[in-house]
Design an enzyme around this catalytic site. Sequence first.
Site, PDB file in Angstrom:
ATOM      1  N   LYS A 248      29.945  51.466  33.032  1.00  0.00           N
ATOM      2  CA  LYS A 248      29.946  50.052  32.342  1.00  0.00           C
ATOM      3  C   LYS A 248      29.351  49.566  33.977  1.00  0.00           C
ATOM      4  O   LYS A 248      28.772  48.910  34.205  1.00  0.00           O
ATOM      5  CB  LYS A 248      31.556  50.471  32.473  1.00  0.00           C
ATOM      6  CG  LYS A 248      31.931  48.353  32.144  1.00  0.00           C
ATOM      7  CD  LYS A 248      33.463  48.078  31.775  1.00  0.00           C
ATOM      8  CE  LYS A 248      33.877  47.859  32.941  1.00  0.00           C
ATOM      9  NZ  LYS A 248      35.308  47.083  33.332  1.00  0.00           N
ATOM     10  N   CYS A 319      38.719  32.990  23.894  1.00  0.00           N
ATOM     11  CA  CYS A 319      39.606  33.529  22.332  1.00  0.00           C
ATOM     12  C   CYS A 319      40.370  34.723  22.854  1.00  0.00           C
ATOM     13  O   CYS A 319      40.011  35.795  23.651  1.00  0.00           O
ATOM     14  CB  CYS A 319      38.844  34.430  21.164  1.00  0.00           C
ATOM     15  SG  CYS A 319      39.706  34.637  19.902  1.00  0.00           S
TER      16      CYS A 319
HETATM   17  S1  SF4 Z   1      39.229  30.749  15.338  1.00  0.00           S
HETATM   18 FE1  SF4 Z   1      38.467  33.685  15.991  1.00  0.00          FE
HETATM   19  S2  SF4 Z   1      37.465  33.762  17.537  1.00  0.00           S
HETATM   20 FE2  SF4 Z   1      38.084  31.863  17.684  1.00  0.00          FE
HETATM   21  S3  SF4 Z   1      40.030  31.559  19.160  1.00  0.00           S
HETATM   22 FE3  SF4 Z   1      40.747  31.911  17.312  1.00  0.00          FE
HETATM   23  S4  SF4 Z   1      40.694  33.556  16.662  1.00  0.00           S
HETATM   24 FE4  SF4 Z   1      39.633  33.666  18.478  1.00  0.00          FE
END
Ligand code: SF4
Length: 377
Positions: A248, A319
């Site tokens: 990586k 996220c």
């Molecule tokens: S919609 Fe899905 S990708 Fe977007 S923040 Fe919520 S869980 Fe994460």
Amino acid sequence: MSLSSHFTKRKVTKIIKDTASFNSEISNLNIKIEPNIDSIPISKITKPKRKRTIKHIKLETEDDTLSNNNINTPIPNNFFPIYNKIKEMRKLIITPVDLVGCIRIPLVLKYITQEYKKSPNLFKPLKIEDLPNIQSIIDKFKIENSNDRYQLLVTLMFSSQTKDEINFIVMQNLHLHYLRKGYENGLCMESIISTSESEIDSLIFQIGFHKRKSSYLLETTNYLINNYNSDIPNLIENLINLKGIGYKMGNLILQGAWNITTGISVDTHMVRLCNMFGWYTKDKNPENIRKYLESMLINHKEIWNEINPVLVGFGQSICTPTSRRCDLCLLSTINKKNNVICPAIDKRLLLRIKNGVDNNERKIRGDLANLIDYINS
Ligand code: SF4
């Protein structure tokens, strides 16, 4: 030297037993042997000292085999819809990896060298809150010489199990420490090999596995001086042979230092997101995910370079592992087929706030202002 300290009770009993049995066998010869334990040289009965070896533990996974790009893995149907939406969001947000990610650190250090030399007594380390200033700094500089490449290798070696923001502070302090000591290039091979392992350890104590990294850093630096003329290798096979460097990091070094793309670098955010979106669900092994993504994107090599910062920044700010911002995320909107694009959406959060943005005070990494304006418009 006391015999008892070297001789176990079991060994003494065995010698006495063996002597007794031998005596009975030779009894008809009228000779008697006494167990003369003292005659046995100490060296024979001393337990051999166990050699102390430092086990080499890679900071990345040991499975550093190169990709098997011969297998053509189909691209999941939801890959491009999700990936393109994330790219759209990434244009609107500034995340830690964009400003203080490893690839940026040598540029920030160049700025520090320049400013420190102008006025050593007035210079103050940069703070994370100075994000807009950092953006203008990194636009001015480039990674272009062997010392920049070495600093990139060091920051990547430090980065495993360490947040970008902490790595940024540690690298900055380390560089300033050597500038103050009179090293013209601050953090460089020369300054590192003149420092003891324990001193390096005390200078980088905030990063994960600092003890092990101090030892690897010294060893790798000596190796680079002796084998690569004080520069870093430009082949992935040679990079992953350095202590503390795995596939990586090797890929990121090649991209940042030599502008060579050999593969995809997969970090913990990428592992989590690839699992969550259902792109790869067999396990959470970064090496398996790397091979899978490389094979899946074999005909889209333009994505190899960008997928790491795109997903990492998204995972740091929108996220996140602990607080998903589905209220801000464009993947939570309904698509033309009346489906929500993201399979892991936090429905309770969306129901609670209905429309708009969650105004609860939440710790945010990065700058989301433009995305919030976009959502509210
Ligand atoms: S919609 Fe899905 S990708 Fe977007 S923040 Fe919520 S869980 Fe994460």
